[in-house]
Design an enzyme around this catalytic site. Structure first.
Site, PDB file in Angstrom:
ATOM      1  N   SER A   1       0.827  -1.205   0.000  1.00 21.18           N
ATOM      2  CA  SER A   1       0.000   0.000   0.000  1.00 21.18           C
ATOM      3  C   SER A   1       0.859   1.252   0.000  1.00 21.18           C
ATOM      4  O   SER A   1       2.043   1.210   0.346  1.00 21.18           O
ATOM      5  CB  SER A   1      -0.899   0.006   1.231  1.00 21.18           C
ATOM      6  OG  SER A   1      -0.111   0.074   2.396  1.00 21.18           O
TER       7      SER A   1
ATOM      8  N   PRO B   1      -7.408  -0.232  -7.169  1.00 21.23           N
ATOM      9  CA  PRO B   1      -7.075   0.912  -6.316  1.00 21.23           C
ATOM     10  C   PRO B   1      -8.207   1.257  -5.353  1.00 21.23           C
ATOM     11  O   PRO B   1      -9.385   1.209  -5.726  1.00 21.23           O
ATOM     12  CB  PRO B   1      -6.874   2.053  -7.321  1.00 21.23           C
ATOM     13  CG  PRO B   1      -7.713   1.673  -8.501  1.00 21.23           C
ATOM     14  CD  PRO B   1      -7.759   0.164  -8.539  1.00 21.23           C
ATOM     15  N   GLY B   2      -7.870   1.554  -4.121  1.00 23.20           N
ATOM     16  CA  GLY B   2      -8.850   2.047  -3.148  1.00 23.20           C
ATOM     17  C   GLY B   2      -8.468   3.456  -2.736  1.00 23.20           C
ATOM     18  O   GLY B   2      -9.073   4.444  -3.150  1.00 23.20           O
ATOM     19  N   ARG B   3      -7.376   3.529  -1.951  1.00 23.14           N
ATOM     20  CA  ARG B   3      -6.886   4.809  -1.431  1.00 23.14           C
ATOM     21  C   ARG B   3      -6.736   5.866  -2.520  1.00 23.14           C
ATOM     22  O   ARG B   3      -7.120   7.027  -2.321  1.00 23.14           O
ATOM     23  CB  ARG B   3      -5.525   4.559  -0.778  1.00 23.14           C
ATOM     24  CG  ARG B   3      -4.916   5.735  -0.060  1.00 23.14           C
ATOM     25  CD  ARG B   3      -3.418   5.483   0.196  1.00 23.14           C
ATOM     26  NE  ARG B   3      -3.181   4.162   0.751  1.00 23.14           N
ATOM     27  CZ  ARG B   3      -3.161   3.869   2.052  1.00 23.14           C
ATOM     28  NH1 ARG B   3      -3.327   4.826   2.929  1.00 23.14           N
ATOM     29  NH2 ARG B   3      -2.949   2.630   2.463  1.00 23.14           N
TER      30      ARG B   3
ATOM     31  N   ARG C   1      -5.390   5.849  11.794  1.00 26.75           N
ATOM     32  CA  ARG C   1      -4.147   5.581  11.064  1.00 26.75           C
ATOM     33  C   ARG C   1      -2.892   6.122  11.741  1.00 26.75           C
ATOM     34  O   ARG C   1      -1.858   5.450  11.737  1.00 26.75           O
ATOM     35  CB  ARG C   1      -4.251   6.085   9.619  1.00 26.75           C
ATOM     36  CG  ARG C   1      -5.269   5.258   8.800  1.00 26.75           C
ATOM     37  CD  ARG C   1      -5.224   5.587   7.316  1.00 26.75           C
ATOM     38  NE  ARG C   1      -3.980   5.171   6.709  1.00 26.75           N
ATOM     39  CZ  ARG C   1      -2.992   5.976   6.380  1.00 26.75           C
ATOM     40  NH1 ARG C   1      -3.086   7.278   6.575  1.00 26.75           N
ATOM     41  NH2 ARG C   1      -1.888   5.497   5.853  1.00 26.75           N
TER      42      ARG C   1
ATOM     43  N   TYR D   1      -0.471   3.122  12.245  1.00 25.73           N
ATOM     44  CA  TYR D   1       0.626   3.058  11.266  1.00 25.73           C
ATOM     45  C   TYR D   1       1.611   4.206  11.404  1.00 25.73           C
ATOM     46  O   TYR D   1       2.428   4.406  10.502  1.00 25.73           O
ATOM     47  CB  TYR D   1       0.068   3.121   9.829  1.00 25.73           C
ATOM     48  CG  TYR D   1      -1.063   2.192   9.519  1.00 25.73           C
ATOM     49  CD1 TYR D   1      -0.903   0.808   9.626  1.00 25.73           C
ATOM     50  CD2 TYR D   1      -2.299   2.682   9.114  1.00 25.73           C
ATOM     51  CE1 TYR D   1      -1.945  -0.048   9.324  1.00 25.73           C
ATOM     52  CE2 TYR D   1      -3.347   1.835   8.807  1.00 25.73           C
ATOM     53  CZ  TYR D   1      -3.166   0.472   8.919  1.00 25.73           C
ATOM     54  OH  TYR D   1      -4.197  -0.368   8.617  1.00 25.73           O
TER      55      TYR D   1
ATOM     56  N   CYS E   1      -9.010   9.051  25.791  1.00 25.03           N
ATOM     57  CA  CYS E   1      -8.197   8.837  26.991  1.00 25.03           C
ATOM     58  C   CYS E   1      -6.970   8.012  26.653  1.00 25.03           C
ATOM     59  O   CYS E   1      -6.853   6.840  27.040  1.00 25.03           O
ATOM     60  CB  CYS E   1      -9.020   8.127  28.050  1.00 25.03           C
ATOM     61  SG  CYS E   1     -10.481   9.054  28.461  1.00 25.03           S
ATOM     62  N   GLU E   2      -6.072   8.615  25.913  1.00 23.30           N
ATOM     63  CA  GLU E   2      -4.951   7.878  25.339  1.00 23.30           C
ATOM     64  C   GLU E   2      -3.948   8.952  24.929  1.00 23.30           C
ATOM     65  O   GLU E   2      -4.303   9.820  24.136  1.00 23.30           O
ATOM     66  CB  GLU E   2      -5.523   7.178  24.101  1.00 23.30           C
ATOM     67  CG  GLU E   2      -4.819   6.056  23.421  1.00 23.30           C
ATOM     68  CD  GLU E   2      -4.732   4.775  24.194  1.00 23.30           C
ATOM     69  OE1 GLU E   2      -3.588   4.426  24.469  1.00 23.30           O
ATOM     70  OE2 GLU E   2      -5.764   4.138  24.507  1.00 23.30           O
TER      71      GLU E   2
ATOM     72  N   TYR F   1      -9.623   4.504   4.636  1.00 28.84           N
ATOM     73  CA  TYR F   1      -9.192   3.848   5.879  1.00 28.84           C
ATOM     74  C   TYR F   1      -9.324   4.734   7.116  1.00 28.84           C
ATOM     75  O   TYR F   1      -8.590   4.566   8.081  1.00 28.84           O
ATOM     76  CB  TYR F   1      -7.746   3.320   5.726  1.00 28.84           C
ATOM     77  CG  TYR F   1      -7.588   2.431   4.519  1.00 28.84           C
ATOM     78  CD1 TYR F   1      -8.203   1.191   4.482  1.00 28.84           C
ATOM     79  CD2 TYR F   1      -6.872   2.856   3.403  1.00 28.84           C
ATOM     80  CE1 TYR F   1      -8.100   0.380   3.359  1.00 28.84           C
ATOM     81  CE2 TYR F   1      -6.765   2.049   2.270  1.00 28.84           C
ATOM     82  CZ  TYR F   1      -7.378   0.818   2.261  1.00 28.84           C
ATOM     83  OH  TYR F   1      -7.283   0.024   1.156  1.00 28.84           O
TER      84      TYR F   1
END
Ligand SMILES: *Cc1c(COP(=O)(O)O)cnc(C)c1O
Length: 486
Positions: free
Chosen positions: A254, A335-337, A382, A386, A413-414, A443
């Site tokens: 990707s 293709p997607g993205r 993402r 990633y 909360c992160e 995505y």
């Protein structure tokens, strides 16, 4: 990196690739839908609809998709591959990878623009069915399809089931035989080419869950005659009367910018096609080279036009088939993205601003601003998943304030809940301002969650000055609907 005269100096906390923009209000074209622009009053608008109107009608966070831009990118891919492959094999098929973003509206746009649709689960097939996508236009992927999903694909007359393993092939052959049908099948092979973000690597042996290995020797450019899992699957598929083997498939990764990885995968698969022809007399009339075409997420990214990619691939396919003495199979891509990614931005409202001083390794400190928005990792996973980079602009107005190195963070909360790790925003960004993060079409909604019981935002499509909901936002009732407590 030397600063231009008069330009603000880069922050020592900024990554090397991030330049201080000369104009913080600019919309860098490669990041945005082609119909995104600032109005004369300085507001961001898409297809003529301003962010203040979008905020007023639909709230925030909000995914704002340009339908015009989506259709244009879909058409560009279709036309580019059609044109490049028409002289070789009569054209090419483009399957939009539904997993990147799918709803019934989008499935209809794809179909109207002459593309087909890739799915990867029963749920995605259900969306395609509701949208009325003809079964023959559909592909079904998955490394662990259930019997129910295979039955459903046969019920719908899916045009290609992309089989991932020998056990799946046997299962599908049995199911199709029981139904007295023939299943149309592509075999997914792993050509030993992996690409992720700009570079690719080529290996002989695969260490991943997807696909049938082509390797039974260390040399993939000389595949041996029939011991690899891929060769065994071809033989098994040919032997099953209930399987109609259309051809081969691969998907190498990707966010790929350059054509070389696709070209090497194509060469390896075509070599294998020639081998299968001489060993089994098998004609494999179709070849799918998968998706993975990259888009720009930050200003320095330079993705290629579909026409360039298609031309490069067509050259390699033509010369390889010529050298091997085989006819050119019908080519398809997925293709997607690259179709949906840049059509969409996420609109957020800024809330809490926090300024910190960060210790530098060289001694001293440098400022960073945390700009918290009303969404976060629940609408864009993402960055957390990633380490993906994004950019952002102040959307509700322009500003002449100097740049401040900022980090756009969410409300979860992160502490890793980051939307944009590093971006220069005007120093006067304040609570109530609207921010827009481009490149969130792929995505993001697809991977959205309800972490912290935050409802998933709506998706709005804009075309010709009109904005309409294509997916409504979740309500608190939605959030509680499956909770069995009184
Ligand atoms: C994910 C996927 C795609 C689409 O990938 P993009 O990077 O969105 O283009 C295509 N084909 C297969 C098999 C995939 O798994």
């Amino acid at each position: 990196m030397s600063a231009l005269p008069g330009a603000a100096a880069a922050s020592p906390l900024a990554p090397g690739w991030l330049e201080v923009p000369e104009d913080l209000n600019e919309l860098v074209p490669v990041l945005w839908a082609h119909d995104a622009a600032r109005t004369s009053g300085g507001e961001l608008a898409v297809g003529g609809v301003t962010v203040s109107e979008l905020k007023r009608r639909f709230g925030s966070p909000l995914y704002v998709m340009s339908e015009t831009d989506f259709r244009r990118r879909a058409r560009d891919f279709k036309q580019a591959y059609e044109a490049a492959f028409a002289p070789l094999c009569g054209g090419a098929d483009v399957y939009y990878a539904g997993k990147s973003f799918l709803c019934t509206e989008v499935a209809r746009w794809v179909t109207e623009e002459g593309l087909r649709l890739d799915t990867a689960s029963g749920g995605e097939l259900a969306v395609a069915a509701r949208a009325g996508v003809p079964g023959e236009n559909l592909g079904l992927h998955g490394n662990n399809k259930s019997d129910a999903e295979l039955h459903r694909a046969l019920d719908m007359g899916v045009g290609r089931i992309i089989v991932d393993s020998l056990p799946e092939l046997e299962r599908l052959a049995r199911i199709a035989a029981e139904r007295s049908e023939r299943a149309k099948v592509m075999l997914r092979l792993t050509p030993g080419v992996h690409a992720h973000t700009h570079d690719f690597i080529a290996t002989a042996h695969e260490d991943q869950k997807f696909g049938l290995s082509m390797a039974d020797t260390a040399d993939l450019d000389e595949p041996s005659q029939g011991k690899s899992p891929a060769a065994q699957a071809v033989a098994a598929a040919l032997a099953h009367p209930s399987i109609d083997l259309l051809g081969l498939h691969c998907h190498i990764g990707s966010q790929i910018f350059e054509p070389e990885g696709f070209a090497l995968a194509a060469e390896r698969l075509l070599t294998f096609v020639a081998m299968m022809r001489s060993v089994h007399g098998a004609e494999l009339p179709e070849l799918d080279l998968g998706g993975g075409y990259g888009i720009a997420y930050v200003p320095g990214d330079t993705p290629r036009q579909p026409s360039e990619l298609a031309a490069a691939l067509a050259r390699v396919v033509a010369s390889t088939c010529d050298r091997l003495g085989i006819s050119v199979p019908r080519i398809s891509i997925e293709p997607g993205r690259a179709i949906v990614g840049s059509t969409t931005f996420t609109l957020y409202e800024a809330g809490t601003i926090k300024n910190v001083q960060v210790d530098l390794p060289s001694g001293g400190t440098a400022p960073r601003r945390y700009v918290a928005v009303d969404g976060g990792m629940s609408d864009n996973a993402r960055p957390v998943l990633y380490d993906a980079d994004y950019s952002a602009v102040l959307a509700s107005r322009t500003s002449a304030a100097p740049p401040a190195l900022s980090r756009v963070v969410g409300k979860h909360c992160e502490s890793g809940d980051i939307v944009v790790r590093d971006v220069y925003l005007p120093e006067d960004v304040t609570a109530g301002d609207l921010l827009a993060v481009p490149g969130t079409g792929a995505y993001c909604w697809a991977l959205a969650s309800n972490y912290n019981y935050v409802p998933r935002p709506p998706v709005v499509a804009v075309t010709d000055g009109t904005a309409r909901l294509i997916v409504r936002g979740e309500t608190e009732d939605d959030l509680l609907a499956r909770d069995m407590g009184a």
